[in-house]
Scaffold this motif. Structure first.
Motif, PDB file in Angstrom:
ATOM      1  N   MET A 155       8.287   2.914  49.512  1.00 22.88           N
ATOM      2  CA  MET A 155       7.210   2.434  48.743  1.00 22.88           C
ATOM      3  C   MET A 155       5.943   3.248  49.208  1.00 22.88           C
ATOM      4  SD  MET A 155       4.883  -1.033  48.708  1.00 22.88           S
ATOM      5  CE  MET A 155       6.298  -2.014  49.440  1.00 22.88           C
ATOM      6  N   ASP A 156       5.435   3.674  48.333  1.00 25.00           N
ATOM      7  CA  ASP A 156       4.065   4.614  48.694  1.00 25.00           C
ATOM      8  C   ASP A 156       2.865   3.323  48.371  1.00 25.00           C
ATOM      9  OD1 ASP A 156       1.653   5.925  48.666  1.00 25.00           O
ATOM     10  OD2 ASP A 156       2.584   7.581  47.370  1.00 25.00           O
ATOM     11  N   ILE A 157       2.503   2.958  49.752  1.00 25.65           N
ATOM     12  CA  ILE A 157       1.332   1.873  49.626  1.00 25.65           C
ATOM     13  C   ILE A 157       0.115   2.100  49.040  1.00 25.65           C
ATOM     14  CG2 ILE A 157       0.822   2.105  52.010  1.00 25.65           C
ATOM     15  CD1 ILE A 157       1.572  -1.160  50.741  1.00 25.65           C
ATOM     16  N   ILE A 158      -0.277   3.542  49.274  1.00 25.82           N
ATOM     17  CA  ILE A 158      -1.491   3.781  48.752  1.00 25.82           C
ATOM     18  C   ILE A 158      -1.515   3.630  46.975  1.00 25.82           C
ATOM     19  CG2 ILE A 158      -3.079   5.869  48.312  1.00 25.82           C
ATOM     20  CD1 ILE A 158      -2.472   6.549  51.356  1.00 25.82           C
ATOM     21  N   LYS A 159      -0.318   4.255  46.590  1.00 26.26           N
ATOM     22  CA  LYS A 159       0.056   4.203  45.034  1.00 26.26           C
ATOM     23  C   LYS A 159      -0.010   2.858  44.784  1.00 26.26           C
ATOM     24  CE  LYS A 159       2.921   6.237  41.409  1.00 26.26           C
ATOM     25  NZ  LYS A 159       4.083   7.198  41.239  1.00 26.26           N
ATOM     26  N   VAL A 167      -8.581 -12.237  43.899  1.00 23.92           N
ATOM     27  CA  VAL A 167      -7.038 -12.528  44.047  1.00 23.92           C
ATOM     28  C   VAL A 167      -6.741 -12.668  45.539  1.00 23.92           C
ATOM     29  CG1 VAL A 167      -6.431 -11.352  42.084  1.00 23.92           C
ATOM     30  CG2 VAL A 167      -6.829  -9.963  44.144  1.00 23.92           C
ATOM     31  N   GLU A 168      -5.661 -13.021  45.926  1.00 14.48           N
ATOM     32  CA  GLU A 168      -5.198 -13.202  47.283  1.00 14.48           C
ATOM     33  C   GLU A 168      -5.061 -11.634  47.669  1.00 14.48           C
ATOM     34  OE1 GLU A 168      -5.095 -15.740  49.509  1.00 14.48           O
ATOM     35  OE2 GLU A 168      -5.892 -17.009  48.161  1.00 14.48           O
ATOM     36  N   THR A 169      -5.320 -11.302  48.882  1.00 11.29           N
ATOM     37  CA  THR A 169      -5.106 -10.052  49.436  1.00 11.29           C
ATOM     38  C   THR A 169      -3.720  -9.420  49.282  1.00 11.29           C
ATOM     39  OG1 THR A 169      -7.048 -10.654  51.055  1.00 11.29           O
ATOM     40  CG2 THR A 169      -5.964  -8.478  51.397  1.00 11.29           C
ATOM     41  N   TYR A 170      -2.700 -10.151  49.635  1.00 11.07           N
ATOM     42  CA  TYR A 170      -1.440  -9.846  49.704  1.00 11.07           C
ATOM     43  C   TYR A 170      -0.910  -9.174  48.223  1.00 11.07           C
ATOM     44  CZ  TYR A 170       0.222 -14.105  47.324  1.00 11.07           C
ATOM     45  OH  TYR A 170       0.514 -15.156  46.636  1.00 11.07           O
ATOM     46  N   LEU A 171      -1.660  -9.851  47.143  1.00  8.85           N
ATOM     47  CA  LEU A 171      -1.272  -9.454  45.947  1.00  8.85           C
ATOM     48  C   LEU A 171      -1.636  -7.944  45.687  1.00  8.85           C
ATOM     49  CD1 LEU A 171      -2.496 -12.563  43.929  1.00  8.85           C
ATOM     50  CD2 LEU A 171      -0.185 -11.643  44.412  1.00  8.85           C
ATOM     51  N   LEU A 172      -2.518  -7.414  46.373  1.00 13.33           N
ATOM     52  CA  LEU A 172      -2.743  -5.762  46.249  1.00 13.33           C
ATOM     53  C   LEU A 172      -1.815  -4.951  46.700  1.00 13.33           C
ATOM     54  CD1 LEU A 172      -6.530  -6.009  47.075  1.00 13.33           C
ATOM     55  CD2 LEU A 172      -5.457  -6.065  44.761  1.00 13.33           C
ATOM     56  N   PHE A 173      -0.703  -5.595  47.273  1.00 15.00           N
ATOM     57  CA  PHE A 173       0.239  -4.874  48.292  1.00 15.00           C
ATOM     58  C   PHE A 173       1.601  -5.168  47.566  1.00 15.00           C
ATOM     59  CE2 PHE A 173      -3.149  -4.990  51.161  1.00 15.00           C
ATOM     60  CZ  PHE A 173      -3.382  -3.905  51.525  1.00 15.00           C
ATOM     61  N   ILE A 174       1.803  -5.699  46.649  1.00 13.68           N
ATOM     62  CA  ILE A 174       3.048  -6.028  45.981  1.00 13.68           C
ATOM     63  C   ILE A 174       3.489  -5.023  44.951  1.00 13.68           C
ATOM     64  CG2 ILE A 174       4.323  -7.695  44.360  1.00 13.68           C
ATOM     65  CD1 ILE A 174       2.803  -9.829  45.972  1.00 13.68           C
ATOM     66  N   ASP A 175       4.663  -4.346  44.918  1.00 12.51           N
ATOM     67  CA  ASP A 175       5.068  -3.579  43.980  1.00 12.51           C
ATOM     68  C   ASP A 175       5.842  -4.262  43.065  1.00 12.51           C
ATOM     69  OD1 ASP A 175       5.842  -1.134  42.699  1.00 12.51           O
ATOM     70  OD2 ASP A 175       6.970  -0.269  44.562  1.00 12.51           O
ATOM     71  N   GLU A 176       5.389  -4.341  41.710  1.00 17.22           N
ATOM     72  CA  GLU A 176       6.156  -5.028  40.620  1.00 17.22           C
ATOM     73  C   GLU A 176       7.147  -4.238  40.165  1.00 17.22           C
ATOM     74  OE1 GLU A 176       2.740  -6.441  38.278  1.00 17.22           O
ATOM     75  OE2 GLU A 176       2.305  -7.791  39.889  1.00 17.22           O
ATOM     76  N   LYS A 177       7.243  -2.977  40.343  1.00 19.13           N
ATOM     77  CA  LYS A 177       8.600  -2.494  39.898  1.00 19.13           C
ATOM     78  C   LYS A 177       9.946  -2.853  40.129  1.00 19.13           C
ATOM     79  CE  LYS A 177       5.646   1.839  40.142  1.00 19.13           C
ATOM     80  NZ  LYS A 177       5.754   3.209  40.384  1.00 19.13           N
TER      81      LYS A 177
END
Length: 70
Positions: free
Chosen positions: A1-5, A60-70
């Motif tokens: 996973m590319d966390i920045i992307k 939004v909750e912070t963790y939602l910004l790091f969830i990859d929905e693919k």
């Protein structure tokens, strides 16, 4: 996973969902518009403090910004 992307995609997704321009969102988050633009274009890494500011401004909750929905 590319966390920045993943982070960049989620910031843009949530920002557009609440109907804010980059400029309006940057003002709400207390950051510069070019900084937000660079984040959304995957050109910047980001400090944890700014991750929290962005999540708060998006409502939004912070963790939602790091969830990859693919």
């Amino acid at each position: 996973m590319d966390i920045i992307k993943v982070f960049a995609h989620n910031v843009k997704k949530y920002r557009t969902l609440i109907g804010l321009s980059q400029e309006a969102f940057a003002e709400k988050a207390g950051l510069h518009r070019t900084y937000i633009s660079a984040i959304e274009r995957e050109k910047r890494s980001i400090a944890l403090e700014n991750v929290q500011r962005i999540a708060d401004a998006l409502g939004v909750e912070t963790y939602l910004l790091f969830i990859d929905e693919k």
